[in-house]
Design a protein around this motif. Structure first.
Motif, PDB file in Angstrom:
ATOM      1  N   THR A  39      31.328  46.794  49.670  1.00 65.84           N
ATOM      2  CA  THR A  39      30.333  46.189  48.778  1.00 65.84           C
ATOM      3  C   THR A  39      30.989  45.179  47.853  1.00 65.84           C
ATOM      4  O   THR A  39      30.508  44.049  47.682  1.00 65.84           O
ATOM      5  CB  THR A  39      29.624  47.274  47.960  1.00 65.84           C
ATOM      6  OG1 THR A  39      28.920  48.145  48.849  1.00 65.84           O
ATOM      7  CG2 THR A  39      28.645  46.663  46.973  1.00 65.84           C
ATOM      8  N   SER A  54      32.113  42.066  49.684  1.00 67.70           N
ATOM      9  CA  SER A  54      30.970  41.189  49.980  1.00 67.70           C
ATOM     10  C   SER A  54      30.572  40.384  48.745  1.00 67.70           C
ATOM     11  O   SER A  54      30.301  39.176  48.838  1.00 67.70           O
ATOM     12  CB  SER A  54      29.780  42.020  50.469  1.00 67.70           C
ATOM     13  OG  SER A  54      30.109  42.766  51.621  1.00 67.70           O
ATOM     14  N   ILE A  73      23.205  42.953  48.298  1.00 72.43           N
ATOM     15  CA  ILE A  73      24.521  43.545  48.548  1.00 72.43           C
ATOM     16  C   ILE A  73      24.761  44.746  47.638  1.00 72.43           C
ATOM     17  O   ILE A  73      25.181  45.819  48.077  1.00 72.43           O
ATOM     18  CB  ILE A  73      25.630  42.494  48.351  1.00 72.43           C
ATOM     19  CG1 ILE A  73      25.506  41.367  49.387  1.00 72.43           C
ATOM     20  CG2 ILE A  73      27.005  43.142  48.441  1.00 72.43           C
ATOM     21  CD1 ILE A  73      26.448  40.204  49.150  1.00 72.43           C
ATOM     22  N   THR A  89      22.839  48.033  48.421  1.00 71.00           N
ATOM     23  CA  THR A  89      22.920  48.516  49.800  1.00 71.00           C
ATOM     24  C   THR A  89      23.083  50.029  49.841  1.00 71.00           C
ATOM     25  O   THR A  89      23.955  50.592  49.176  1.00 71.00           O
ATOM     26  CB  THR A  89      24.097  47.858  50.542  1.00 71.00           C
ATOM     27  OG1 THR A  89      23.846  46.455  50.654  1.00 71.00           O
ATOM     28  CG2 THR A  89      24.275  48.452  51.926  1.00 71.00           C
ATOM     29  N   ALA A 107      27.044  47.038  53.876  1.00 67.93           N
ATOM     30  CA  ALA A 107      27.420  45.805  53.181  1.00 67.93           C
ATOM     31  C   ALA A 107      27.696  44.717  54.215  1.00 67.93           C
ATOM     32  O   ALA A 107      28.362  44.972  55.228  1.00 67.93           O
ATOM     33  CB  ALA A 107      28.646  46.041  52.308  1.00 67.93           C
ATOM     34  N   PHE A 123      19.109  40.554  52.245  1.00 66.83           N
ATOM     35  CA  PHE A 123      20.310  39.714  52.276  1.00 66.83           C
ATOM     36  C   PHE A 123      20.043  38.438  53.072  1.00 66.83           C
ATOM     37  O   PHE A 123      20.331  37.332  52.608  1.00 66.83           O
ATOM     38  CB  PHE A 123      21.479  40.485  52.889  1.00 66.83           C
ATOM     39  CG  PHE A 123      22.620  39.594  53.272  1.00 66.83           C
ATOM     40  CD1 PHE A 123      23.516  39.151  52.318  1.00 66.83           C
ATOM     41  CD2 PHE A 123      22.774  39.156  54.586  1.00 66.83           C
ATOM     42  CE1 PHE A 123      24.557  38.296  52.662  1.00 66.83           C
ATOM     43  CE2 PHE A 123      23.808  38.315  54.945  1.00 66.83           C
ATOM     44  CZ  PHE A 123      24.706  37.887  53.977  1.00 66.83           C
TER      45      PHE A 123
END
Length: 580
Positions: free
Chosen positions: A77, A80, A135, A138, A144, A159
């Motif tokens: 996560t 990202s 993100i 999630t 992610a 996303f």
């Protein structure tokens, strides 16, 4: 929009009745609309830089397993968030600002259809917020997305929706630039665009190619995630994704080079040694640069060997040749321009006498040097079908990304922001000493961190996108503990680089909030040491001045290139002994 956000007087410059002012540094006629929207997009970019930098800390402190800050699930996560905010949002907001500089500012025009620019900014911000929200929130069964969000990963539909909204917002925000180019050529059909404007136009075309690729990747994938279609081809997605995935880096590259030409000319007195050659290099980018994305697919079984060979061993050379042209033309322009202004004796006097204490200059030069030696050379290594086997999906790939996007583009953009603080926001730096130190501190720390990423990836095969590798590879008894000393060096210098990034934000924001106002546009110190402020004879041709220092530097660069190339082939031969 700009005036609505102006609580600190940051958008309050003095203009004539026609809305223009004369920049005391460049001599350009700058309209209020250009000032306001360059500031707006630039400020938004710095916010994205700050937000993504927070996750740079958490990611680095997880990869340095002595600290091991995050659990593996949380690591993806944070990774990202880091990638999307720093590789995408920070860069793209800055690049829209650069289009406005290279278009209406350099051409001395007002920014047309400002309502569209405002709408583009709002849509881009909305898309960025939606991506970050998707993100951060999630939860299983979703995962992610990292940067790639490969099909068939179960990534949140929000996303993909956010990414599409951001892409569309970027297209809208770029429309005023295209309108500027249209008006300029319609009114002056026989007039050649200035080199910086030409570079900005090339950047915009490459950007359109990349953004269209992003829509081809994300729109049908969103339909698949919403179950409007039953299935989507993973191989098609990968190929379409890398049009934007690597295309965004090509936008960064060309925008960065435009910044190099602009800032070296303004603060160091550089001149273009050959307009035709430099323009030819930009045109080569148009035809070949986006084909460089193929190096992400060199291990992909869905594409043929012939396709890979064409893209990496032939077409890729066109882009490399263009970069080598700029690698000579820009330093040569600095050397010839400074010698012309009496600022260079001996082999390297033009360089040692340069205004290194000026953060605009030092940021630009460090960007040129570090991008070339660390980002450019390693990019060619990764772009070779055979050598790619030693780089693909290792931590060395991450090192290459940081060499290009951080040491190259981010450092150059920091130099541009230092310039904008003084010439558009009309603020003195809150601390001249800290502003002067920051490019040295940040570039040195990040440079060493990048080298460690490359070393552990190439020498030990440490994989990317993995939270735990030194103690053991999860699910196996295999460890990479031999890489631990290099990871320790990486961790320390990553922390120092993050501190350098924090220092930049503190100096930039602190200067806007607390910096003294530049009275009467008095920025003479920015160009006092060989820049545009020095008197020069326009009839004195730049070609009358030697460029032997640049020639020596280019030989050093080519030697480093050859040595690195041979070493990578040697390391490739060592792979065959595995299991023997």
């Amino acid at each position: 929009m700009a005036h609505a956000l102006d609580v600190l007087g940051l958008f309050d410059n003095e203009y004539r009745d026609d809305g223009f002012r004369t920049c005391s540094v460049t001599g350009l006629e700058v309209h209020r609309s250009v000032d306001n929207y360059v500031k707006l997009f630039g400020l938004t970019a710095v916010v994205a830089l700050l937000f993504g930098g927070i996750f740079a800390f958490t990611v680095a402190m997880t990869r340095w397993e002595v600290v091991g800050l995050l659990e593996p699930a949380d690591f993806y996560t944070h990774l990202s968030m880091h990638a999307w905010n720093l590789l995408i949002f920070w860069m793209v907001f800055m690049e829209i600002a650069i289009l406005y500089v290279g278009g209406p500012m350099v051409l001395g025009r007002r920014l047309p259809i400002t309502t569209v620019a405002k709408a583009g900014w709002a849509v881009m911000v909305g898309g960025a917020v939606l991506v970050n929200y998707a993100i951060w929130t999630t939860e299983p069964p979703n995962e992610a997305p990292l940067l790639t969000a490969y099909v068939p990963m179960p990534v949140s539909p929000l996303f993909y929706a956010g990414a599409i909204v951001f892409i569309l917002g970027t297209v809208v925000a770029a429309l005023p630039f295209f309108a500027t180019m249209w008006y300029e050529k319609r009114e002056n059909p026989k007039k050649t665009l200035p080199l910086v404007s030409f570079a900005a136009f090339v950047t915009s075309i490459i950007a359109v190619e990349a953004l269209v690729g992003g829509l081809f990747a994300f729109v049908p994938t969103l339909f698949w995630r919403l179950e409007l279609i039953e299935w989507w081809d993973a191989a098609w997605y990968r190929q379409m994704y890398w049009i934007i995935g690597h295309g965004t880096q090509q936008i960064n590259l060309v925008a960065m080079i435009a910044v190099w030409y602009f800032l070296t000319h303004v603060v160091a007195g550089a001149e273009v040694v050959s307009e035709k050659v430099s323009r030819t290099a930009f045109i080569l980018y148009l035809f070949f640069i986006n084909l460089g994305a193929a190096h992400h697919l060199l291990s992909d079984p869905a594409v043929s060997t012939g396709w890979r060979l064409w893209n990496t061993s032939y077409a890729f050379y066109g882009a490399t040749f263009a970069s080598l042209i700029h690698a000579f033309a820009i330093p040569a322009g600095i050397e010839a321009g400074r010698r012309k202004r009496g600022k260079g004796g001996g082999l390297f006097g033009w360089l040692t006498s340069a205004p290194w204490s000026n953060p605009v200059f030092s940021s630009t030069i460090f960007s040129i040097i570090l991008f070339g030696f660390l980002g450019g050379i390693t990019g060619v290594m990764m772009g070779q079908l055979q050598l790619n086997m030693t780089w693909h999906n290792t931590f060395a790939t991450v090192g290459h990304f940081h060499a290009t996007v951080v040491l190259g583009t981010t450092v150059a953009f920091m130099g541009l922001i230092f310039f904008v603080i003084r010439t558009m926001f009309m603020r003195q730096y809150i601390s001249e000493r800290l502003a002067s130190i920051q490019p040295f501190f940040y570039s040195a720390a990040m440079g060493i961190a990048v080298l460690m990423m490359m070393y552990v990836g190439i020498l030990y095969g440490v994989p990317r996108r993995t939270a735990e590798v030194v103690e053991n590879i999860p699910g196996t008894e295999f460890s990479l503990s031999a890489a631990a000393p290099l990871f320790a060096i990486f961790g320390i210098f990553a922390l120092l680089a993050i501190a350098g990034g924090v220092l930049f934000v503190l100096v930039a924001v602190g200067s806007l909030v607390f910096g003294d106002r530049v009275e009467n546009g008095d920025n003479a110190d920015l160009v006092a040491d060989g820049g545009l402020g020095m008197a020069q004879d326009p009839d004195d041709p730049v070609h009358a001045y030697e460029m032997r220092g640049t020639f020596v530097l280019c030989l050093v660069f080519l030697a480093a290139f050859a040595i690195t190339y041979l070493l990578n082939w040697y390391l490739l031969t060592q792979l065959w002994s595995i299991g023997a």
